[in-house]
Design a protein around this motif. Structure first.
Motif, PDB file in Angstrom:
ATOM      1  N   THR A 202       0.823  -1.199   0.000  1.00 41.13           N
ATOM      2  CA  THR A 202       0.000   0.000   0.000  1.00 41.13           C
ATOM      3  C   THR A 202       0.864   1.258   0.000  1.00 41.13           C
ATOM      4  O   THR A 202       2.074   1.204   0.196  1.00 41.13           O
ATOM      5  CB  THR A 202      -0.929   0.020   1.226  1.00 41.13           C
ATOM      6  N   ASN A 203       0.201   2.392  -0.219  1.00 38.70           N
ATOM      7  CA  ASN A 203       0.920   3.658  -0.349  1.00 38.70           C
ATOM      8  C   ASN A 203       1.606   4.033   0.953  1.00 38.70           C
ATOM      9  O   ASN A 203       0.982   4.080   2.017  1.00 38.70           O
ATOM     10  CB  ASN A 203      -0.050   4.758  -0.776  1.00 38.70           C
ATOM     11  N   LEU A 236      -5.124   7.629   1.060  1.00 39.45           N
ATOM     12  CA  LEU A 236      -4.044   6.716   0.663  1.00 39.45           C
ATOM     13  C   LEU A 236      -3.825   5.591   1.658  1.00 39.45           C
ATOM     14  O   LEU A 236      -3.088   4.645   1.360  1.00 39.45           O
ATOM     15  CB  LEU A 236      -2.736   7.496   0.488  1.00 39.45           C
ATOM     16  N   ILE A 241      -0.645   0.005  -4.284  1.00 37.51           N
ATOM     17  CA  ILE A 241       0.164   0.650  -5.305  1.00 37.51           C
ATOM     18  C   ILE A 241       0.757  -0.415  -6.209  1.00 37.51           C
ATOM     19  O   ILE A 241       0.743  -1.603  -5.897  1.00 37.51           O
ATOM     20  CB  ILE A 241       1.299   1.497  -4.686  1.00 37.51           C
ATOM     21  N   ASP A 242       1.270   0.027  -7.342  1.00 34.56           N
ATOM     22  CA  ASP A 242       1.899  -0.874  -8.295  1.00 34.56           C
ATOM     23  C   ASP A 242       3.334  -1.148  -7.859  1.00 34.56           C
ATOM     24  O   ASP A 242       4.192  -0.272  -7.939  1.00 34.56           O
ATOM     25  CB  ASP A 242       1.889  -0.240  -9.692  1.00 34.56           C
ATOM     26  N   SER A 252       4.996   6.574  -6.317  1.00 34.01           N
ATOM     27  CA  SER A 252       3.745   6.976  -5.675  1.00 34.01           C
ATOM     28  C   SER A 252       3.921   8.273  -4.880  1.00 34.01           C
ATOM     29  O   SER A 252       3.021   9.116  -4.836  1.00 34.01           O
ATOM     30  CB  SER A 252       3.231   5.861  -4.761  1.00 34.01           C
TER      31      SER A 252
END
Length: 369
Positions: A202-203, A236, A241-242, A252
């Motif tokens: 995650t971000n 967020l 996220i990628d 990000s």
């Protein structure tokens, strides 16, 4: 003990007897020096960056301002927070292991902040500086309760960079799959896995960060939390996220700060019970039911270029972040913090060697632009 109706708790005054030096701590310090040097040497062979033994990969390098709140109650108005003021700072988001890994490799995420313009009696080794550093991790407890256990964990990390990248990525996938079984585990096991692997996909900007280890807070003892509060940041939290890209975390952060302002709150948790909130065992999470985190300052970062090769040159190669860079009113406490003092001093000496760039304490953020 001072009764403090203003904040609803009765914080303990610091006593030197709360810190206990273990008989084997001196020998462990010597062993740690060897282990950290080995980590740094391995890192240097795998990276063009300076030889930090841990936290080498930066994801965001951000300039910001800290606004210390006005009219704080007396137990909160301690040290650098004794009066309302606005101070510049630099933030560094990073990854814990020393070697530079692909972002899909599960590792704890860390945050260091260096506040400028802080006056007061200085800690040894930072007498000429005007900075105060705080270090945070996205987990509420330090997984190693003592010097000996911390050393054992570091010895394991020391061998990790020699492992093939492909194998570590394979382990990463196992960790993620294992984390999905967390609901079937006992409470203690859940906590351990969440501390190690929570939100690794995650971000990083939506995370809440904790100091984990205690520090002096003027007359008291405390832990610190760094909490996102602006609406854009809160969206967020837990947002995937990628991580297929090698620098997905960095991207990000850079993408966010192209057009967004970020606001966090610094919160303090004062020690009220030395048995429930020990100084020498950092694995114990201080219960917020016993002593809640209370806001003391707001940190604002405006739109900017949140990472660049130049900023990396200035911050990653030219600065060191240590809980021992600061004033006596916020001296680190406990065995792990004593251990960190030696390890950061050694890391500081090693980090300047590959590039020849001196490591120094900044007096302004002008060089960051």
């Amino acid at each position: 003990m001072q009764q403090t109706a203003d904040i609803g708790i009765s914080p303990l005054n610091y006593q030197p007897t709360y810190e206990v030096l273990a008989d084997s701590e001196t020998q462990s310090r010597e062993n740690l020096q060897y282990t950290l040097r080995k980590i740094s040497e391995i890192t240097a062979r795998h990276s063009a960056y300076s030889a930090r033994s841990v936290h080498i990969k930066s994801h965001g390098l951000i300039s910001a301002e800290m606004e210390i709140y006005d009219n704080l109650p007396a137990p909160l108005a301690q040290g650098m927070f004794a009066k309302a003021q606005t101070l510049p700072l630099v933030m560094r988001f990073s990854t814990v292991p020393g070697d530079i890994l692909h972002d899909k490799t599960c590792t704890p995420r860390s945050l260091a902040i260096k506040v400028l313009g802080v006056n007061g009696d200085r800690l040894p080794g930072s007498e000429k500086a005007i900075t105060q550093d705080f270090l945070f991790v996205n987990g509420a407890s330090f997984l190693s309760s003592s010097v000996q256990v911390f050393l054992s964990n570091l010895k394991h990390i020391a061998s990790t960079p020699e492992t093939s990248t492909e194998f570590r990525h394979f382990l990463s996938q196992i960790f993620r799959s294992t984390a999905k079984l967390v609901e079937s585990l006992k409470s203690g096991q859940q906590t351990l896995i969440r501390n190690l692997h929570q939100a690794q996909e995650t971000n990083i900007l939506g995370e809440t960060y904790f100091s984990q280890d205690p520090i002096l807070y003027g007359n008291y003892m405390a832990k610190i939390a760094f909490v996102p509060i602006s609406p854009d940041l809160l969206t967020l939290t837990n947002k995937p996220i990628d991580t297929l890209a090698s620098d997905g975390l960095r991207k990000s952060i850079v993408d966010y700060f192209i057009a967004h302002t970020a606001v966090w709150e610094l919160r303090v948790q004062l020690c009220t019970d030395i048995k429930q909130m020990p100084i020498e065992d950092s694995t114990v999470i201080w219960s917020a039911d016993v002593s809640p985190y209370i806001p003391i300052a707001r940190i604002t970062a405006k739109p900017q270029i949140a990472w660049s090769p130049y900023r990396s040159h200035v911050v990653d190669e030219g600065m060191m972040f240590s809980p021992w860079h600061g004033i006596q009113s916020h001296r680190p406490l406990g065995s792990v913090m004593r251990l960190r003092k030696m390890s950061y001093e050694m890391s500081r000496n090693l980090s300047a060697a590959p590039t020849g760039m001196p490591v120094c304490e900044p007096t302004s953020l002008d060089d960051l632009c």
